[in-house]
Design an enzyme around this catalytic site. Structure first.
Site, PDB file in Angstrom:
ATOM      1  N   SER A 145     -10.815  -2.221   5.449  1.00 54.74           N
ATOM      2  CA  SER A 145      -9.411  -1.854   5.238  1.00 54.74           C
ATOM      3  C   SER A 145      -8.729  -1.629   6.577  1.00 54.74           C
ATOM      4  O   SER A 145      -9.379  -1.534   7.620  1.00 54.74           O
ATOM      5  CB  SER A 145      -9.371  -0.563   4.417  1.00 54.74           C
ATOM      6  N   SER A 146      -7.408  -1.534   6.531  1.00 49.92           N
ATOM      7  CA  SER A 146      -6.641  -1.169   7.730  1.00 49.92           C
ATOM      8  C   SER A 146      -5.961   0.186   7.567  1.00 49.92           C
ATOM      9  O   SER A 146      -5.241   0.633   8.465  1.00 49.92           O
ATOM     10  CB  SER A 146      -5.548  -2.211   7.996  1.00 49.92           C
TER      11      SER A 146
ATOM     12  N   THR B  23       0.921  -1.115   0.000  1.00 50.47           N
ATOM     13  CA  THR B  23       0.000   0.000   0.000  1.00 50.47           C
ATOM     14  C   THR B  23       0.958   1.160   0.000  1.00 50.47           C
ATOM     15  O   THR B  23       2.168   0.952   0.105  1.00 50.47           O
ATOM     16  CB  THR B  23      -0.873  -0.129   1.271  1.00 50.47           C
TER      17      THR B  23
HETATM   18  N1  GLY Z   1      -5.290  -3.640   1.355  1.00 40.96           N
HETATM   19  C1  GLY Z   1      -4.839  -3.269   2.612  1.00 40.96           C
HETATM   20  C2  GLY Z   1      -5.865  -2.517   3.394  1.00 40.96           C
HETATM   21  O1  GLY Z   1      -6.683  -1.824   2.833  1.00 40.96           O
HETATM   22  O2  GLY Z   1      -5.890  -2.637   4.576  1.00 40.96           O
END
Ligand code: GLY
Length: 571
Positions: free
Chosen positions: A451-452, A380
């Site tokens: 998401s994180s 990310t």
């Molecule tokens: N794809 C990582 C997140 O959105 O947490």
């Protein structure tokens, strides 16, 4: 043209900068510098790639505000950082504007209309991760371009100016870093497997540092976005390319899915911590909620007295991480689809109750400490921007895994995400980050996957004090949490707060992950308390901007090519 300008700028930097910038800067055989930190007065940009940070800085110098610079940086990252920078994925923006407003824009990908709850299960009910993580079926409907156009209303400069550097970098090419060369080489097999037509990231011989990456098809897509706005992506030629690509690999994103995609402004996750105001991303990111839970669970304890990375402070932080992630798995999902007991989850009484079974000196246990009782490669990229008008922007965007689904849209030149894996494909079965979920995060048409990502701004007396975020899948909230605690509680410099070793606990698996340089004696003490500890690769790549009076300190993480640029550097 831009490449020439950057090489020129880099040469100028080399010639005149000694003393102005951090000593950590170094040449990498690419003709530009990777600058790890800078102190300045008129604005700063920190991102995962020096060329993207330079684009943002250039926009600030042209009179753009932090949102202008963020848009230009984001578009440049889609070109120069294809592993995670994107137009085929999604993201979140958290901004504090000079008029005092806090803005959160959700441009998370959505499940296509044809998606269904059990779409990744085989006839025996097993999750087929080859489908949720690779290729056409793994992609959610991209949100990034819609997100960018939701940001434009807060910008000052014409959009054509903000996107042009990205077009130039794609069209004329740019010199790749050593890390990028190695990453393209190690992803060659997946690119060849997932694509029937040649892609820019694959060449016959091995990539080397300094090789020029040219992306003509991507340049043309960016030109359509420049000329036709959001419709240049979600309709017309680009949309047709996406749908044609889907048909090659059993993908299900349709023209209607694209046309119907909308980014959403959402009320910020906004809370206080010892007099600071913390602004972070609300659901469908779990980031803000669990950051709030973790900070609130330590607020009443004197963690500063426990000192940085002692067994006592790490244990306390590990145990609050365990509890927050247990709640994530049980209660969190897209608020447009499921009811989430948010008020309770962040209430003082609930969090006090959660910590009742915390025993200093003794490892907790994820079988006993489950979610609270209520009647619910990590690629990310994050960038932080500040201007001299009082605007601050924190944006985290993602393709999910490194290079997402590895599917490059033929004719359009961009990589599609594999964000569908962030849904819970089956209750109790972990996704690629080991995260568990249940019905709250089950797949449904047009739903956003949990998401994180935790783009966060901390205000001090109502003004931006910290702009922070990181990539790292489920480790994102814990890295942001630790960075904030390092600065707000341990009084650490921004450079140390970013670069000192990080650790991570996510309830399940019941394991404390630590970086290689985590202190060995503390590891031993924690093992003696009963923790199961695993040394792992780097955790996150945190980008921080700290504002102290007129002074801006911008820091890019040592863990990657991350780079900090500043306007009006202080020698
Ligand atoms: N794809 C990582 C997140 O959105 O947490």
């Amino acid at each position: 043209m831009y490449l020439k300008r950057f090489l020129f700028a880099a040469a100028l930097t080399l010639a005149f900068a000694p003393g102005s910038f951090s000593q950590q800067q170094k040449t990498k055989g690419v003709g530009y510098l990777i600058q790890k930190n800078i102190t300045c007065t008129r604005g700063a940009v920190v991102s995962a790639h020096p060329l993207a940070s330079m684009v943002g800085l250039d926009i600030l110098k042209q009179g753009g505000n932090a949102v202008d610079a963020a848009i230009a940086t984001q578009l440049a990252l889609a070109v120069v950082y294809p592993g995670a920078g994107n137009i085929g994925g999604g993201g979140f923006m958290v901004a504090h504007l000079k008029d005092g407003r806090n803005i959160c824009i959700d441009y998370r990908e959505k499940a296509p209309a044809k998606a269904s709850r059990d779409m990744y299960l085989d006839k025996d009910g097993n999750v087929q991760t080859n489908l949720s993580q690779y290729g056409h079926l793994a992609s959610g409907v991209p949100g990034t371009v819609a997100g960018i156009f939701s940001q434009v209303k807060y910008a000052k400069l014409p959009f054509s100016k903000l996107i042009q550097p990205a077009i130039d970098l794609a069209e004329n090419g740019f010199a790749i870093t050593a890390a990028q060369a190695s990453s393209f080489n190690s992803n060659k097999k997946e690119f060849l497997e997932q694509n029937k037509t040649p892609v820019a990231f694959v060449k016959e011989t091995e990539w080397k540092v300094g090789d020029i990456l040219i992306q003509k098809e991507l340049a043309n897509t960016l030109k359509r976005i420049r000329d036709f706005g959001q419709k240049g992506f979600y309709e017309g030629e680009t949309a047709a390319f996406i749908v044609a690509e889907m048909q090659k690999g059993n993908g299900i994103i349709s023209l209607d899915d694209l046309k119907n995609y909308e980014a959403k402004e959402r009320p910020a996750c906004d809370f206080s911590y010892k007099g600071y105001q913390v602004i972070s991303m609300p659901l469908p990111s779990s980031g803000g909620v669990i950051l709030q839970q973790m900070l609130k669970m330590i607020e009443g304890r004197n963690i500063a007295a426990m000192k940085f990375q002692t067994a006592r402070s790490v244990q306390l932080m590990t145990e609050v991480e365990r509890r927050a992630y247990a709640d994530r798995a049980e209660f969190l999902g897209d608020p447009d689809f499921v009811k989430v007991p948010l008020k309770t989850l962040v209430s003082e009484s609930y969090l006090k109750e959660r910590m009742k079974d915390y025993e200093p000196g003794k490892a907790g246990n994820s079988k006993i400490t489950v979610a609270g009782a209520i009647k619910e490669s990590e690629e990310t990229t994050h960038f932080s921007v500040i201007d001299n008008e009082g605007n601050a922007v924190a944006i985290t965007t993602t393709l999910n895994d490194s290079y997402g689904s590895h599917t490059v849209v033929a004719g359009a030149g961009f990589i599609l995400n594999n964000e569908m894996d962030d849904f819970s494909a089956k209750p109790g079965v972990p996704n690629m980050y080991g995260a568990l979920g249940n019905d709250k995060n089950a797949i449904a048409p047009a739903k956003r996957m949990l998401s994180s990502m935790t783009p966060t701004i901390v205000l001090k007396k109502g003004k931006p004090y910290l702009v922070v975020g990181t990539p790292g899948g489920t480790t994102i909230p814990t890295s942001v949490f630790q960075t904030l605690v390092n600065i707000l509680e341990f009084n650490m410099s921004a450079v140390d707060a970013v670069n000192k070793p990080k650790f991570h606990h996510q309830w399940s698996p019941d394991r404390l992950d630590i970086e290689k340089d985590f202190p060995a004696d503390v590891k031993k003490q924690l093992e003696a308390m009963g923790y199961n500890i695993k040394v792992r690769e780097a955790i996150g790549r945190t980008e921080v901007i700290q504002i102290s009076g007129k002074k801006i300190i911008a820091v890019g993480d040592k863990r990657g090519d991350d780079d900090a640029r500043g306007y009006a550097p202080i020698p």
